[in-house]
Scaffold this motif. Structure first.
Motif, PDB file in Angstrom:
ATOM      1  N   LEU A  62       0.827  -1.203   0.000  1.00 44.41           N
ATOM      2  CA  LEU A  62       0.000   0.000   0.000  1.00 44.41           C
ATOM      3  C   LEU A  62       0.863   1.255   0.000  1.00 44.41           C
ATOM      4  O   LEU A  62       0.573   2.224  -0.707  1.00 44.41           O
ATOM      5  N   CYS A  63       1.937   1.251   0.795  1.00 39.85           N
ATOM      6  CA  CYS A  63       2.852   2.402   0.808  1.00 39.85           C
ATOM      7  C   CYS A  63       3.443   2.628  -0.575  1.00 39.85           C
ATOM      8  O   CYS A  63       3.543   3.758  -1.051  1.00 39.85           O
ATOM      9  N   TYR A  64       3.837   1.539  -1.237  1.00 36.99           N
ATOM     10  CA  TYR A  64       4.401   1.643  -2.584  1.00 36.99           C
ATOM     11  C   TYR A  64       3.355   2.194  -3.556  1.00 36.99           C
ATOM     12  O   TYR A  64       3.636   3.098  -4.338  1.00 36.99           O
ATOM     13  N   ALA A  65       2.135   1.661  -3.484  1.00 39.88           N
ATOM     14  CA  ALA A  65       1.065   2.096  -4.397  1.00 39.88           C
ATOM     15  C   ALA A  65       0.672   3.554  -4.161  1.00 39.88           C
ATOM     16  O   ALA A  65       0.316   4.262  -5.094  1.00 39.88           O
ATOM     17  N   LEU A  66       0.744   4.001  -2.906  1.00 42.13           N
ATOM     18  CA  LEU A  66       0.355   5.367  -2.563  1.00 42.13           C
ATOM     19  C   LEU A  66       1.530   6.337  -2.603  1.00 42.13           C
ATOM     20  O   LEU A  66       1.356   7.518  -2.328  1.00 42.13           O
ATOM     21  N   GLY A  67       2.713   5.856  -2.952  1.00 39.67           N
ATOM     22  CA  GLY A  67       3.937   6.649  -2.897  1.00 39.67           C
ATOM     23  C   GLY A  67       3.834   8.035  -3.495  1.00 39.67           C
ATOM     24  O   GLY A  67       4.340   8.996  -2.934  1.00 39.67           O
ATOM     25  N   GLY A  68       3.200   8.184  -4.623  1.00 34.16           N
ATOM     26  CA  GLY A  68       3.103   9.481  -5.278  1.00 34.16           C
ATOM     27  C   GLY A  68       1.915  10.313  -4.854  1.00 34.16           C
ATOM     28  O   GLY A  68       1.767  11.463  -5.270  1.00 34.16           O
ATOM     29  N   GLU A  69       1.052   9.751  -4.023  1.00 35.98           N
ATOM     30  CA  GLU A  69      -0.163  10.454  -3.602  1.00 35.98           C
ATOM     31  C   GLU A  69       0.080  11.235  -2.314  1.00 35.98           C
ATOM     32  O   GLU A  69       0.652  10.702  -1.377  1.00 35.98           O
ATOM     33  N   PRO A  70      -0.360  12.483  -2.257  1.00 33.15           N
ATOM     34  CA  PRO A  70      -0.258  13.204  -0.984  1.00 33.15           C
ATOM     35  C   PRO A  70      -1.262  12.626   0.017  1.00 33.15           C
ATOM     36  O   PRO A  70      -2.369  12.236  -0.362  1.00 33.15           O
ATOM     37  N   ALA A  71      -0.849  12.551   1.265  1.00 30.43           N
ATOM     38  CA  ALA A  71      -1.748  12.028   2.299  1.00 30.43           C
ATOM     39  C   ALA A  71      -2.843  13.043   2.589  1.00 30.43           C
ATOM     40  O   ALA A  71      -2.576  14.242   2.669  1.00 30.43           O
ATOM     41  N   PRO A  72      -4.095  12.593   2.746  1.00 34.01           N
ATOM     42  CA  PRO A  72      -5.164  13.516   3.122  1.00 34.01           C
ATOM     43  C   PRO A  72      -4.856  14.133   4.484  1.00 34.01           C
ATOM     44  O   PRO A  72      -4.162  13.529   5.309  1.00 34.01           O
ATOM     45  N   GLU A  73      -5.359  15.323   4.716  1.00 36.37           N
ATOM     46  CA  GLU A  73      -5.084  16.013   5.976  1.00 36.37           C
ATOM     47  C   GLU A  73      -5.590  15.249   7.186  1.00 36.37           C
ATOM     48  O   GLU A  73      -5.015  15.343   8.263  1.00 36.37           O
TER      49      GLU A  73
END
Length: 91
Positions: A62-73
């Motif tokens: 999941l971390c790899y898949a979300l790597g380019g996505e900014p985390a929601p506040e």
């Protein structure tokens, strides 16, 4: 719930159960209750049971898949419990 699957199985949905979070069993396994629905009708609860090693592999994927996505506040910091009103913890 998760979005519908494509193709012939698009009427099936599997997703987290509102109000039921991840829990650790006495044997060390992690259990995430999932809801199974077809055509918008709830059919069953199905627990996703993971060993700690399997949970770590899922976490890494999941971390790899979300790597380019900014985390929601409102996203919690990784590995820290979230305290909800009433004192209940969720991870």
């Amino acid at each position: 719930m998760s979005r519908a699957l494509s193709g012939a199985s698009k009427e099936w949905h599997v997703g987290p159960v509102p109000g039921l979070g991840l829990r650790r069993e006495k044997d060390g396994h992690l259990v995430l209750p999932l809801a199974v629905a077809r055509c918008g009708k709830h059919l069953a609860l199905a627990p996703l049971v993971l060993t700690v090693a399997e949970a770590e592999q899922l976490h890494a994927a999941l971390c790899y898949a979300l790597g380019g996505e900014p985390a929601p506040e409102d996203a919690p910091e990784c590995r820290k419990p979230v305290r909800y009103p009433g004192g209940r913890h969720k991870y």
